[in-house]
Design a protein around this motif. Structure first.
Motif, PDB file in Angstrom:
ATOM      1  N   ARG A  50      50.024  35.235  45.402  1.00  0.00           N
ATOM      2  CA  ARG A  50      49.560  35.660  44.097  1.00  0.00           C
ATOM      3  C   ARG A  50      48.038  36.020  44.136  1.00  0.00           C
ATOM      4  NH1 ARG A  50      52.361  31.044  43.286  1.00  0.00           N
ATOM      5  NH2 ARG A  50      50.580  29.792  42.864  1.00  0.00           N
ATOM      6  N   SER A  51      47.102  35.490  44.819  1.00  0.00           N
ATOM      7  CA  SER A  51      45.813  35.835  44.983  1.00  0.00           C
ATOM      8  C   SER A  51      45.548  37.492  45.316  1.00  0.00           C
ATOM      9  CB  SER A  51      45.062  35.054  46.084  1.00  0.00           C
ATOM     10  OG  SER A  51      43.657  35.345  46.000  1.00  0.00           O
ATOM     11  N   ARG A  52      46.352  37.970  46.232  1.00  0.00           N
ATOM     12  CA  ARG A  52      46.164  39.359  46.708  1.00  0.00           C
ATOM     13  C   ARG A  52      46.864  40.144  45.404  1.00  0.00           C
ATOM     14  NH1 ARG A  52      47.093  37.228  51.973  1.00  0.00           N
ATOM     15  NH2 ARG A  52      45.588  38.346  53.341  1.00  0.00           N
ATOM     16  N   TRP A  53      47.826  39.613  44.834  1.00  0.00           N
ATOM     17  CA  TRP A  53      48.711  40.433  43.616  1.00  0.00           C
ATOM     18  C   TRP A  53      47.581  40.384  42.588  1.00  0.00           C
ATOM     19  CZ3 TRP A  53      51.868  43.837  44.622  1.00  0.00           C
ATOM     20  CH2 TRP A  53      53.223  43.748  45.562  1.00  0.00           C
ATOM     21  N   CYS A  54      47.038  39.417  42.342  1.00  0.00           N
ATOM     22  CA  CYS A  54      46.041  39.332  41.175  1.00  0.00           C
ATOM     23  C   CYS A  54      44.966  40.384  41.366  1.00  0.00           C
ATOM     24  CB  CYS A  54      45.333  38.083  40.773  1.00  0.00           C
ATOM     25  SG  CYS A  54      46.472  36.793  40.115  1.00  0.00           S
ATOM     26  N   ALA A  55      44.322  40.587  42.579  1.00  0.00           N
ATOM     27  CA  ALA A  55      43.440  41.484  42.776  1.00  0.00           C
ATOM     28  C   ALA A  55      43.869  42.731  42.837  1.00  0.00           C
ATOM     29  CB  ALA A  55      42.739  41.301  44.339  1.00  0.00           C
ATOM     30  N   ILE A  56      45.139  43.156  43.183  1.00  0.00           N
ATOM     31  CA  ILE A  56      45.753  44.504  43.065  1.00  0.00           C
ATOM     32  C   ILE A  56      45.800  44.875  41.732  1.00  0.00           C
ATOM     33  CG2 ILE A  56      47.653  45.726  43.440  1.00  0.00           C
ATOM     34  CD1 ILE A  56      48.182  44.111  46.141  1.00  0.00           C
ATOM     35  N   ALA A  57      46.435  43.918  41.063  1.00  0.00           N
ATOM     36  CA  ALA A  57      46.468  44.180  39.417  1.00  0.00           C
ATOM     37  C   ALA A  57      45.105  44.513  38.760  1.00  0.00           C
ATOM     38  CB  ALA A  57      47.143  43.064  38.836  1.00  0.00           C
ATOM     39  N   ALA A  58      44.071  43.809  38.800  1.00  0.00           N
ATOM     40  CA  ALA A  58      42.802  44.005  38.698  1.00  0.00           C
ATOM     41  C   ALA A  58      42.267  45.480  39.140  1.00  0.00           C
ATOM     42  CB  ALA A  58      41.978  43.033  39.124  1.00  0.00           C
ATOM     43  N   THR A  60      44.196  47.948  39.950  1.00  0.00           N
ATOM     44  CA  THR A  60      45.015  49.228  39.559  1.00  0.00           C
ATOM     45  C   THR A  60      45.091  49.304  38.150  1.00  0.00           C
ATOM     46  OG1 THR A  60      46.875  47.966  39.639  1.00  0.00           O
ATOM     47  CG2 THR A  60      46.376  49.038  41.604  1.00  0.00           C
ATOM     48  N   GLU A  61      44.848  48.409  37.323  1.00  0.00           N
ATOM     49  CA  GLU A  61      44.745  48.290  35.892  1.00  0.00           C
ATOM     50  C   GLU A  61      43.349  48.255  35.102  1.00  0.00           C
ATOM     51  OE1 GLU A  61      47.385  45.327  34.567  1.00  0.00           O
ATOM     52  OE2 GLU A  61      48.983  45.577  35.925  1.00  0.00           O
ATOM     53  N   ASP A  62      42.384  47.798  35.970  1.00  0.00           N
ATOM     54  CA  ASP A  62      41.366  47.612  35.220  1.00  0.00           C
ATOM     55  C   ASP A  62      39.826  48.326  36.141  1.00  0.00           C
ATOM     56  OD1 ASP A  62      42.125  45.837  33.318  1.00  0.00           O
ATOM     57  OD2 ASP A  62      41.603  44.187  34.652  1.00  0.00           O
ATOM     58  N   GLY A  63      40.460  48.562  37.515  1.00  0.00           N
ATOM     59  CA  GLY A  63      39.363  49.141  38.352  1.00  0.00           C
ATOM     60  C   GLY A  63      38.078  48.544  38.662  1.00  0.00           C
ATOM     61  N   ALA A  64      38.494  47.042  38.700  1.00  0.00           N
ATOM     62  CA  ALA A  64      37.369  45.763  38.816  1.00  0.00           C
ATOM     63  C   ALA A  64      38.086  44.895  40.001  1.00  0.00           C
ATOM     64  CB  ALA A  64      37.042  45.318  37.667  1.00  0.00           C
ATOM     65  N   TRP A  65      37.236  43.912  40.554  1.00  0.00           N
ATOM     66  CA  TRP A  65      37.719  43.075  41.351  1.00  0.00           C
ATOM     67  C   TRP A  65      38.015  41.536  40.589  1.00  0.00           C
ATOM     68  CZ3 TRP A  65      39.452  43.717  46.074  1.00  0.00           C
ATOM     69  CH2 TRP A  65      38.921  44.916  46.863  1.00  0.00           C
ATOM     70  N   GLU A  66      37.563  41.591  39.459  1.00  0.00           N
ATOM     71  CA  GLU A  66      37.406  40.193  38.832  1.00  0.00           C
ATOM     72  C   GLU A  66      39.008  40.002  38.325  1.00  0.00           C
ATOM     73  OE1 GLU A  66      35.656  42.624  37.609  1.00  0.00           O
ATOM     74  OE2 GLU A  66      33.413  42.140  38.059  1.00  0.00           O
ATOM     75  N   ILE A  67      39.439  38.774  38.698  1.00  0.00           N
ATOM     76  CA  ILE A  67      40.875  38.431  38.307  1.00  0.00           C
ATOM     77  C   ILE A  67      40.936  37.495  37.107  1.00  0.00           C
ATOM     78  CG2 ILE A  67      41.737  38.839  40.683  1.00  0.00           C
ATOM     79  CD1 ILE A  67      41.631  35.883  41.214  1.00  0.00           C
ATOM     80  N   ASP A  68      40.094  37.342  36.415  1.00  0.00           N
ATOM     81  CA  ASP A  68      40.082  36.363  35.446  1.00  0.00           C
ATOM     82  C   ASP A  68      41.336  36.312  34.502  1.00  0.00           C
ATOM     83  OD1 ASP A  68      37.231  35.320  36.259  1.00  0.00           O
ATOM     84  OD2 ASP A  68      36.613  37.131  35.055  1.00  0.00           O
ATOM     85  N   LYS A  69      41.363  37.622  34.030  1.00  0.00           N
ATOM     86  CA  LYS A  69      42.628  37.838  33.040  1.00  0.00           C
ATOM     87  C   LYS A  69      44.059  37.460  33.614  1.00  0.00           C
ATOM     88  CE  LYS A  69      43.361  42.478  32.283  1.00  0.00           C
ATOM     89  NZ  LYS A  69      43.212  43.848  31.465  1.00  0.00           N
ATOM     90  N   TYR A  70      44.019  37.778  34.797  1.00  0.00           N
ATOM     91  CA  TYR A  70      45.347  37.829  35.592  1.00  0.00           C
ATOM     92  C   TYR A  70      45.649  35.957  35.745  1.00  0.00           C
ATOM     93  CZ  TYR A  70      44.397  42.524  35.355  1.00  0.00           C
ATOM     94  OH  TYR A  70      44.268  43.924  34.914  1.00  0.00           O
ATOM     95  N   ILE A  71      44.916  35.228  36.188  1.00  0.00           N
ATOM     96  CA  ILE A  71      45.145  34.070  36.641  1.00  0.00           C
ATOM     97  C   ILE A  71      45.479  33.398  35.372  1.00  0.00           C
ATOM     98  CG2 ILE A  71      43.924  33.997  38.655  1.00  0.00           C
ATOM     99  CD1 ILE A  71      41.456  32.558  37.196  1.00  0.00           C
ATOM    100  N   GLU A  72      45.005  33.976  34.004  1.00  0.00           N
ATOM    101  CA  GLU A  72      45.317  33.321  32.927  1.00  0.00           C
ATOM    102  C   GLU A  72      46.825  33.799  32.231  1.00  0.00           C
ATOM    103  OE1 GLU A  72      43.757  30.743  31.434  1.00  0.00           O
ATOM    104  OE2 GLU A  72      42.259  30.977  33.069  1.00  0.00           O
ATOM    105  N   LEU A  73      47.564  34.567  32.878  1.00  0.00           N
ATOM    106  CA  LEU A  73      48.712  35.239  32.363  1.00  0.00           C
ATOM    107  C   LEU A  73      49.809  33.964  32.453  1.00  0.00           C
ATOM    108  CD1 LEU A  73      48.998  38.735  34.000  1.00  0.00           C
ATOM    109  CD2 LEU A  73      48.525  38.136  31.770  1.00  0.00           C
ATOM    110  N   LEU A  74      50.523  33.805  31.302  1.00  0.00           N
ATOM    111  CA  LEU A  74      51.506  32.841  30.904  1.00  0.00           C
ATOM    112  C   LEU A  74      52.926  33.305  31.157  1.00  0.00           C
ATOM    113  CD1 LEU A  74      49.924  31.276  27.573  1.00  0.00           C
ATOM    114  CD2 LEU A  74      49.825  30.591  30.283  1.00  0.00           C
ATOM    115  N   ASP A  75      53.696  32.583  31.443  1.00  0.00           N
ATOM    116  CA  ASP A  75      55.310  32.679  31.546  1.00  0.00           C
ATOM    117  C   ASP A  75      55.791  33.000  30.168  1.00  0.00           C
ATOM    118  OD1 ASP A  75      55.645  30.384  30.306  1.00  0.00           O
ATOM    119  OD2 ASP A  75      56.554  29.268  31.748  1.00  0.00           O
ATOM    120  N   SER A  76      57.099  33.439  30.251  1.00  0.00           N
ATOM    121  CA  SER A  76      57.762  34.014  28.813  1.00  0.00           C
ATOM    122  C   SER A  76      57.737  32.923  27.776  1.00  0.00           C
ATOM    123  CB  SER A  76      59.149  34.399  29.146  1.00  0.00           C
ATOM    124  OG  SER A  76      59.905  33.166  29.686  1.00  0.00           O
ATOM    125  N   LYS A  77      57.824  31.668  28.230  1.00  0.00           N
ATOM    126  CA  LYS A  77      57.495  30.432  27.243  1.00  0.00           C
ATOM    127  C   LYS A  77      56.195  30.340  26.876  1.00  0.00           C
ATOM    128  CE  LYS A  77      61.756  28.587  29.167  1.00  0.00           C
ATOM    129  NZ  LYS A  77      62.224  27.556  29.992  1.00  0.00           N
TER     130      LYS A  77
END
Length: 196
Positions: A50-58, A60-77
């Motif tokens: 998940r650490s790598r996937w968070c960085a990849i999302a950051a 590809t989606e933000d053009g940055a290395w900060e993963i703050d908002k990705y580690i906060e993503l919640l499940d469907s509930k």
């Protein structure tokens, strides 16, 4: 000097080798397609993954290395942080505030992001929107294809350098089934590529 008709000849180790490689490739593809976290909402398994996937999302989606908002993503509930990871570090960013970053080596993560970005552009979706579709394509391209290409190279090397057919078959099968490389195809890691 008569030759045995083609259909009566025993299978050569070369054809058996190609069959073994094909079977192993299909099994690895099935593992990648079937991988799902216990909560069923992501195809990402460990905190390391998940650490790598968070960085990849950051990236590809933000053009940055900060993963703050990705580690906060919640499940469907809305209860569990499904992208959260313990494999992160905190540093002060260019904005003067403290941010979370993946603790995984950045070069490999950047290469993974380079694979992920075109997939997201073709799919028209972000990694966080379609983690199963995009994540699995990244795993096939980044892990599955290099592993199969290594098996092919190994098979060809054996065909040229090992005269005994049984030895060739055994050595190929040990390379495919007798190592932990196949266990690494369903996650992002540096072990698979380091071994190859």
């Amino acid at each position: 000097m008569s030759q045995t008709p083609r259909e009566d000849r025993p299978l050569s180790s070369s054809r058996i080798g190609w069959f073994i490689i094909g079977l192993a490739a299909v099994i690895q593809l099935a593992r990648i397609v079937g991988i799902t976290a216990p909560h069923g909402e992501l195809p990402f398994l460990s905190a390391n993954d998940r650490s790598r996937w968070c960085a990849i999302a950051a990236l590809t989606e933000d053009g940055a290395w900060e993963i703050d908002k990705y580690i906060e993503l919640l499940d469907s509930k809305g209860k569990s942080k499904i992208w959260n990871t313990i494999d992160m570090v905190k540093h002060v960013g260019s904005d003067g505030r403290e941010h979370s970053y993946s603790s995984k080596p950045p070069l490999l993560t950047l290469l993974y992001a380079g694979i992920c970005k075109p997939i997201t552009m073709i799919a028209g979706k972000k990694l966080t929107e379609e983690p199963f579709l995009i994540g699995r394509w990244v795993l096939v391209i980044a892990n599955g294809i290099p592993l199969v290409l290594w098996w092919i190279w190994w098979h060809r090397w054996l065909e040229r350098n090992v005269p005994d057919e049984i030895a060739r078959c055994l050595l190929l099968q040990v390379a495919i089934w007798g190592t932990f490389l196949t266990t690494f195809t369903a996650t992002l890691n540096n072990h698979l590529h380091g071994a190859i």
